[in-house]
Design an enzyme around this catalytic site. Sequence first.
Site, short mmCIF file in Angstrom:
data_model
loop_
_atom_site.label_atom_id
_atom_site.label_comp_id
_atom_site.label_asym_id
_atom_site.label_seq_id
_atom_site.Cartn_x
_atom_site.Cartn_y
_atom_site.Cartn_z
N GLY A 174 76.69 77.60 24.99
CA GLY A 174 76.64 78.12 23.63
C GLY A 174 75.63 79.24 23.43
CB SER A 213 78.40 81.44 27.76
OG SER A 213 77.49 80.90 26.81
C1 PEP Z 1 80.47 73.12 26.40
O1 PEP Z 1 80.14 72.71 25.29
O2 PEP Z 1 80.82 72.31 27.26
C2 PEP Z 1 80.43 74.55 26.65
C3 PEP Z 1 80.59 74.98 27.86
O3 PEP Z 1 80.19 75.38 25.55
P1 PEP Z 1 80.28 76.98 25.52
O4 PEP Z 1 81.53 77.39 26.26
O5 PEP Z 1 80.36 77.31 24.06
O6 PEP Z 1 79.06 77.49 26.18
#
Ligand code: PEP
Length: 252
Positions: A174, A213
């Site tokens: 995130g 991400s």
């Molecule tokens: C997750 O919550 O498992 C995750 C990878 O979030 P993001 O892709 O938003 O980093």
Amino acid sequence: MSKAALVIGNWKMNGSAALVRTMSEALREQPQLTSAVNVVICPPFTLLAELTRQCFYDNIAVGAQTVNAQDNGAHTGEISVSMLQELGVEYVLIGHSERRACYAETNPVIAAKLNTATAAGLTAVLCVGEDKQQREQQQTWEVIEQQLASACDELTDTQAARLVVAYEPVWAIGTGETATPEQAQHVHSQIRQWLVKRFGSIGEKIEILYGGSVKADNAAQLFAQEDIDGGLIGGASLKKQDFVAIIQAAQG
Ligand code: PEP
């Protein structure tokens, strides 16, 4: 990555019945994609039944974001494996870093959940990963090895065949900061070696996903790495164009 890739969307505490319909319609328009890539969506508990209904004919599997290790009883607010299975849920995330950090999920709690889920026939996605400080102090592998060893301590080979591992560096979740493909591949190859040492030939087949991400513009490079078998996608799994583009990247 030799067999079909696995892409899992983790909606976290987001989404609505409207998003379930939008996303399932978008994926329904891409039958060639969803037959080439194994796609799973993990919405909040309240949307599991609607997602199962919408995706019944669409080659999309449904997952939960956590589960309790007990099968029933005085556990107010909790959901059991058999309750998930009654809804047609096939996957469950175990030990996501947000649950470790905010909901006191320690390694022993995670081991108990993993045991219960895989013994009952769910496919369990065990999330492991280091935080920023641990990476800076060169403790990345030490942390991940402890997480793997504790979680897998009592797993039989039959249970291990229902295991997926997601490497999710906490500093990349995130934040918009992604591990480079080389950084991710390095950890994935260490995880692969550990799984093979622990489970022999079964360990060679356990899928290892990268999460943190992943976006439409960095997915292809990550998925091209030898030991990256797909992705666990948070934020980008909430937008249909982005999620479809990431699945396309996993098709190769
Ligand atoms: C997750 O919550 O498992 C995750 C990878 O979030 P993001 O892709 O938003 O980093």
